[in-house]
Design an enzyme around this catalytic site. Structure first.
Site, PDB file in Angstrom:
ATOM      1  N   ASP A 114     -27.369  16.362  18.784  1.00  0.00           N
ATOM      2  CA  ASP A 114     -27.956  17.708  18.781  1.00  0.00           C
ATOM      3  C   ASP A 114     -29.207  17.774  17.906  1.00  0.00           C
ATOM      4  O   ASP A 114     -30.257  18.265  18.328  1.00  0.00           O
ATOM      5  CB  ASP A 114     -26.932  18.738  18.307  1.00  0.00           C
ATOM      6  CG  ASP A 114     -25.754  18.885  19.250  1.00  0.00           C
ATOM      7  OD1 ASP A 114     -25.917  18.616  20.455  1.00  0.00           O
ATOM      8  OD2 ASP A 114     -24.664  19.263  18.785  1.00  0.00           O
ATOM      9  N   GLU A 127     -20.594  24.488  21.225  1.00  0.00           N
ATOM     10  CA  GLU A 127     -20.251  24.841  19.847  1.00  0.00           C
ATOM     11  C   GLU A 127     -20.231  26.349  19.666  1.00  0.00           C
ATOM     12  O   GLU A 127     -19.402  26.880  18.915  1.00  0.00           O
ATOM     13  CB  GLU A 127     -21.242  24.196  18.885  1.00  0.00           C
ATOM     14  CG  GLU A 127     -21.075  22.694  18.770  1.00  0.00           C
ATOM     15  CD  GLU A 127     -21.995  22.076  17.736  1.00  0.00           C
ATOM     16  OE1 GLU A 127     -22.851  22.816  17.190  1.00  0.00           O
ATOM     17  OE2 GLU A 127     -21.874  20.874  17.465  1.00  0.00           O
TER      18      GLU A 127
END
Length: 278
Positions: free
Chosen positions: A57, A173
């Protein structure tokens, strides 16, 4: 709840998180670089700041940020990308973090050890009378202190240089609330918003990121008692199942219950602060 009800709920959650029905890596790279450029120009800020952990990420978001500041400079404006290494003491996967920095090639790379500040805060709290249920509870709270300390450092750099802080949150997430409130969940810009974990990996491949980082097993690495604990172990469900859920596909009953209950329990993390005016 019927299968149709399940699918309807999945669709509503996916829509709320901005999950894409169709995905094209090159188009999304351009869209997200352009977004970062416009935000800098419209805000009058002169750069971007992001903490680089060595995971996919932050590697992808970091490369997008560097491409964005370069584009702004090509247009005649000033812009600088500050990539920050924020280890807690000695990071176990330090080699991956260095690999990410080398790949991203940021304008500026800064390294700040958050261990002294994080430990000092925990010690001060305990000296004031704060008590924990057990060592695991203490370690969990300490982990959140670490996450917030990292954001303190990033905002200090941003404030010093007139820059915006970039976050790495993506749809998987966000749905699971797998971030620390006002820690890694605090930022000015979220260029990976709406992407599943698999789509972030696809962007990484399209950007030419090292495969070791693109395919790396994700870890938050905030808990000292359980170093390198994988995200999937902490969540109780795999990213593949989370992504399938977000895309409206069929998952096991156990995965469905885990995802929905976690989404509902963490709703407060996705809201702005509440007030009597709400």
């Amino acid at each position: 709840m019927t299968s149709q009800d399940n699918r309807d709920l999945q669709q509503r959650i996916g829509q709320a998180l901005g999950v894409l029905n169709s995905f094209d890596s090159e188009r999304e790279i351009e869209r997200r670089v352009d977004f970062l450029c416009k935000q800098m120009i419209e805000s009058g800020q002169r750069g971007l700041v992001l903490g680089i952990s060595g995971g996919v990420d932050s590697t992808v978001a970091g490369r997008l940020a560097q491409l964005a500041v370069e584009r702004v400079r090509e247009q005649g404006d000033k812009a600088t990308f500050y990539a920050m290494r924020l280890p807690y003491g000695e990071q176990q996967d330090e080699k991956d973090a260095r690999m990410a920095i080398d790949y991203i090639a940021p304008d500026r790379a800064l390294a700040t050890d958050i261990k002294p500040a994080s430990d000092a805060m925990l010690e001060a709290l305990e000296q004031s009378g704060l008590q924990f249920d057990d060592p695991g509870h203490r370690d969990f709270v300490h982990g959140n202190i670490k996450a917030r300390q990292r954001m303190i450092a990033q905002y200090a750099v941003a404030g010093t240089n007139g820059a915006l802080v970039v976050g790495t949150d993506q749809a998987a997430e966000a749905m699971m609330g797998f971030f620390t409130k006002y820690g890694d969940g605090a930022c000015d810009l979220v260029p990976l918003a709406g992407l599943t974990k698999g789509q972030v990996r696809e962007l990484g491949r399209a950007l030419g990121a090292p495969s070791q980082l693109v395919e790396k097993v994700p870890t938050a690495d905030l808990e000292s008692l359980r170093p390198q604990l994988t995200d999937e172990e902490a969540l109780g469900v795999s990213y593949e199942e989370i992504d399938t859920f977000l895309m409206g596909g069929e998952v096991s009953e156990q995965a469905y219950r885990t995802i929905v209950s976690t989404y509902e329990r963490t709703e407060h993390k996705r809201r702005l602060p509440r007030s009597p005016l709400d």
